[in-house]
Scaffold this active site. Structure first.
Site, PDB file in Angstrom:
ATOM      1  N   ILE A  20      44.804  43.118  41.879  1.00 24.37           N
ATOM      2  CA  ILE A  20      45.235  42.019  41.025  1.00 24.37           C
ATOM      3  C   ILE A  20      45.116  42.471  39.578  1.00 24.37           C
ATOM      4  O   ILE A  20      44.004  42.644  39.060  1.00 24.37           O
ATOM      5  CB  ILE A  20      44.399  40.755  41.266  1.00 24.37           C
ATOM      6  CG1 ILE A  20      44.531  40.301  42.723  1.00 24.37           C
ATOM      7  CG2 ILE A  20      44.836  39.639  40.330  1.00 24.37           C
ATOM      8  CD1 ILE A  20      43.707  39.077  43.062  1.00 24.37           C
ATOM      9  N   ASN A  22      46.421  42.272  35.325  1.00 26.00           N
ATOM     10  CA  ASN A  22      46.558  41.234  34.312  1.00 26.00           C
ATOM     11  C   ASN A  22      47.915  40.551  34.361  1.00 26.00           C
ATOM     12  O   ASN A  22      48.031  39.359  34.046  1.00 26.00           O
ATOM     13  CB  ASN A  22      46.343  41.834  32.922  1.00 26.00           C
ATOM     14  CG  ASN A  22      44.899  42.222  32.677  1.00 26.00           C
ATOM     15  OD1 ASN A  22      44.013  41.388  32.725  1.00 26.00           O
ATOM     16  ND2 ASN A  22      44.665  43.503  32.428  1.00 26.00           N
ATOM     17  N   ARG A  24      50.505  41.322  37.109  1.00 28.10           N
ATOM     18  CA  ARG A  24      51.167  41.255  38.414  1.00 28.10           C
ATOM     19  C   ARG A  24      50.173  41.518  39.537  1.00 28.10           C
ATOM     20  O   ARG A  24      49.039  41.950  39.314  1.00 28.10           O
ATOM     21  CB  ARG A  24      52.291  42.295  38.492  1.00 28.10           C
ATOM     22  CG  ARG A  24      53.452  42.081  37.550  1.00 28.10           C
ATOM     23  CD  ARG A  24      54.572  43.066  37.816  1.00 28.10           C
ATOM     24  NE  ARG A  24      54.173  44.449  37.563  1.00 28.10           N
ATOM     25  CZ  ARG A  24      54.894  45.524  37.901  1.00 28.10           C
ATOM     26  NH1 ARG A  24      56.044  45.368  38.539  1.00 28.10           N
ATOM     27  NH2 ARG A  24      54.486  46.744  37.617  1.00 28.10           N
ATOM     28  N   HIS A  26      49.693  43.971  42.738  1.00 32.11           N
ATOM     29  CA  HIS A  26      50.132  45.289  43.188  1.00 32.11           C
ATOM     30  C   HIS A  26      49.677  45.465  44.628  1.00 32.11           C
ATOM     31  O   HIS A  26      48.479  45.390  44.929  1.00 32.11           O
ATOM     32  CB  HIS A  26      49.544  46.376  42.291  1.00 32.11           C
ATOM     33  CG  HIS A  26      49.777  46.142  40.830  1.00 32.11           C
ATOM     34  ND1 HIS A  26      50.990  46.397  40.222  1.00 32.11           N
ATOM     35  CD2 HIS A  26      48.970  45.642  39.859  1.00 32.11           C
ATOM     36  CE1 HIS A  26      50.916  46.087  38.936  1.00 32.11           C
ATOM     37  NE2 HIS A  26      49.704  45.613  38.694  1.00 32.11           N
ATOM     38  N   ILE A 121      37.072  47.278  37.309  1.00 36.99           N
ATOM     39  CA  ILE A 121      37.152  47.810  38.670  1.00 36.99           C
ATOM     40  C   ILE A 121      38.413  48.652  38.851  1.00 36.99           C
ATOM     41  O   ILE A 121      38.424  49.623  39.614  1.00 36.99           O
ATOM     42  CB  ILE A 121      37.108  46.662  39.706  1.00 36.99           C
ATOM     43  CG1 ILE A 121      36.980  47.196  41.137  1.00 36.99           C
ATOM     44  CG2 ILE A 121      38.321  45.758  39.572  1.00 36.99           C
ATOM     45  CD1 ILE A 121      35.680  47.887  41.429  1.00 36.99           C
ATOM     46  N   ASP A 122      39.486  48.316  38.135  1.00 32.50           N
ATOM     47  CA  ASP A 122      40.714  49.101  38.243  1.00 32.50           C
ATOM     48  C   ASP A 122      40.508  50.506  37.685  1.00 32.50           C
ATOM     49  O   ASP A 122      40.972  51.496  38.272  1.00 32.50           O
ATOM     50  CB  ASP A 122      41.876  48.397  37.537  1.00 32.50           C
ATOM     51  CG  ASP A 122      41.571  48.014  36.091  1.00 32.50           C
ATOM     52  OD1 ASP A 122      40.381  47.995  35.699  1.00 32.50           O
ATOM     53  OD2 ASP A 122      42.525  47.724  35.336  1.00 32.50           O
ATOM     54  N   ARG A 123      39.797  50.619  36.565  1.00 33.15           N
ATOM     55  CA  ARG A 123      39.514  51.932  35.983  1.00 33.15           C
ATOM     56  C   ARG A 123      38.616  52.742  36.914  1.00 33.15           C
ATOM     57  O   ARG A 123      38.819  53.955  37.099  1.00 33.15           O
ATOM     58  CB  ARG A 123      38.861  51.774  34.617  1.00 33.15           C
ATOM     59  CG  ARG A 123      39.730  51.089  33.583  1.00 33.15           C
ATOM     60  CD  ARG A 123      38.980  50.832  32.286  1.00 33.15           C
ATOM     61  NE  ARG A 123      38.641  52.096  31.609  1.00 33.15           N
ATOM     62  CZ  ARG A 123      37.806  52.179  30.575  1.00 33.15           C
ATOM     63  NH1 ARG A 123      37.197  51.095  30.125  1.00 33.15           N
ATOM     64  NH2 ARG A 123      37.573  53.345  30.002  1.00 33.15           N
ATOM     65  N   THR A 198      66.369  48.634  13.352  1.00 39.82           N
ATOM     66  CA  THR A 198      65.074  48.003  13.624  1.00 39.82           C
ATOM     67  C   THR A 198      64.610  48.165  15.071  1.00 39.82           C
ATOM     68  O   THR A 198      63.449  48.528  15.306  1.00 39.82           O
ATOM     69  CB  THR A 198      65.123  46.515  13.240  1.00 39.82           C
ATOM     70  OG1 THR A 198      65.380  46.417  11.831  1.00 39.82           O
ATOM     71  CG2 THR A 198      63.799  45.831  13.543  1.00 39.82           C
TER      72      THR A 198
END
Length: 287
Positions: A20, A22, A24, A26, A121-123, A198
């Site tokens: 889970i 930020n 979406r 996965h 936890i993702d890291r 721009t």
């Protein structure tokens, strides 16, 4: 829509991994240690999630709100699948608690040293996955919503890292926090460094600004650990690799691209906790 066990076949090592994020959800579908399919979906609203969990608890596979990509040939996800989940959004994680075959991965489950309590936890899972594929020491560059750099030493101890807004978040902030700057999407190729309009100037600033920072971190890391692999993952990893290939080909040649790295980490923890003796997760390490 629901499907029965007869329609989907028996559960022969079928299980799901869910990260889970930020922005979406996965997903990865595994058969044993083999990753069969990866897909992404928006966060489910509470009603859709409750319907999904209720169906799974009954032994069905409801896929209407999941955006399940469908079977591969004659193979499909078995009903009522074991679910291994890691989340950086506590409110989203709480909504999955009623699923009976839920396994939540926390920092305490990971074979890493020197972690601090608020470490993502993702890291951590990305580090475990990278070390499984490439060994220690290792540096992971995760170009997601937030771009993170995370390194561990030869003993698997956290050296540290950095967090900054990722490609999309930087573009979004310029659009939302200024009065005149337009929305910008990245082209298929690198934008010109010295832009004459721009939108290209915004793309240039974000791409070359992030890229230069990543190059500096990688250079410093290699001074500390000269033979360390560098693994690049996340939705912005392809853009980052394009930048490195153009501006730092010596780094690009040694970088390992693994867009679904976190699932390698989840698979490793599942094997460890299940007492499985498997050769490790198998992925295609290319964008």
């Amino acid at each position: 829509m629901s499907k029965t066990a007869t329609e989907l076949g028996s559960d022969q090592g079928n299980w799901l991994a869910l990260s889970i994020g930020n922005s979406r959800l996965h997903w990865a579908w595994f058969q044993g240690e083999l990753c069969k399919q990866v897909w992404h979906s928006p966060h489910l609203d509470p009603a859709a999630r409750e319907k999904l969990i209720h169906a799974w608890n009954r032994g069905e596979l409801w896929d209407g709100g999941l955006e399940y990509p469908g079977p591969l040939g004659d193979e499909a996800i078995a009903p009522n699948p074991p679910l291994w989940i890691a989340s950086v959004v506590p409110q989203q994680l709480a909504l999955w608690q009623s699923y009976r075959r839920l396994n939540i991965i926390t920092l305490a489950d990971l074979p890493l040293l020197g972690l601090y309590p608020t470490f993502g936890i993702d890291r951590a899972l990305a580090l475990v996955g990278a070390a499984t594929e490439s060994g220690w020491p290792v540096l992971v560059v995760d170009a997601g919503t937030a771009l993170t750099l995370t390194g561990a030493d030869p003993e698997g101890r956290l050296v540290g890292g950095a967090i900054l807004p990722g490609f999309g978040l930087q573009l979004q902030s310029l659009t939302e926090k200024t009065a005149a700057l337009p929305p910008v999407t990245f082209p298929g190729t690198l934008p010109p460094r010295w832009a004459l309009n721009t939108p290209e100037a915004i793309a240039s600033g974000v791409v070359y600004g992030i890229g230069a920072g990543v190059r500096d971190f990688i250079s410093d890391w290699w001074q500390r650990f000269p033979n360390s692999p560098v693994v690049i993952t996340g939705g912005g990893g392809e853009m980052l690799l394009r930048y490195l290939q153009e501006t730092a080909p010596e780094i690009a040649k040694q970088a390992i691209a693994m867009p679904d790295l976190i699932f390698s980490g989840i698979c490793c923890i599942k094997q460890q906790q299940s007492g499985e003796s498997l050769p490790g997760p198998r992925f295609t390490p290319l964008y």
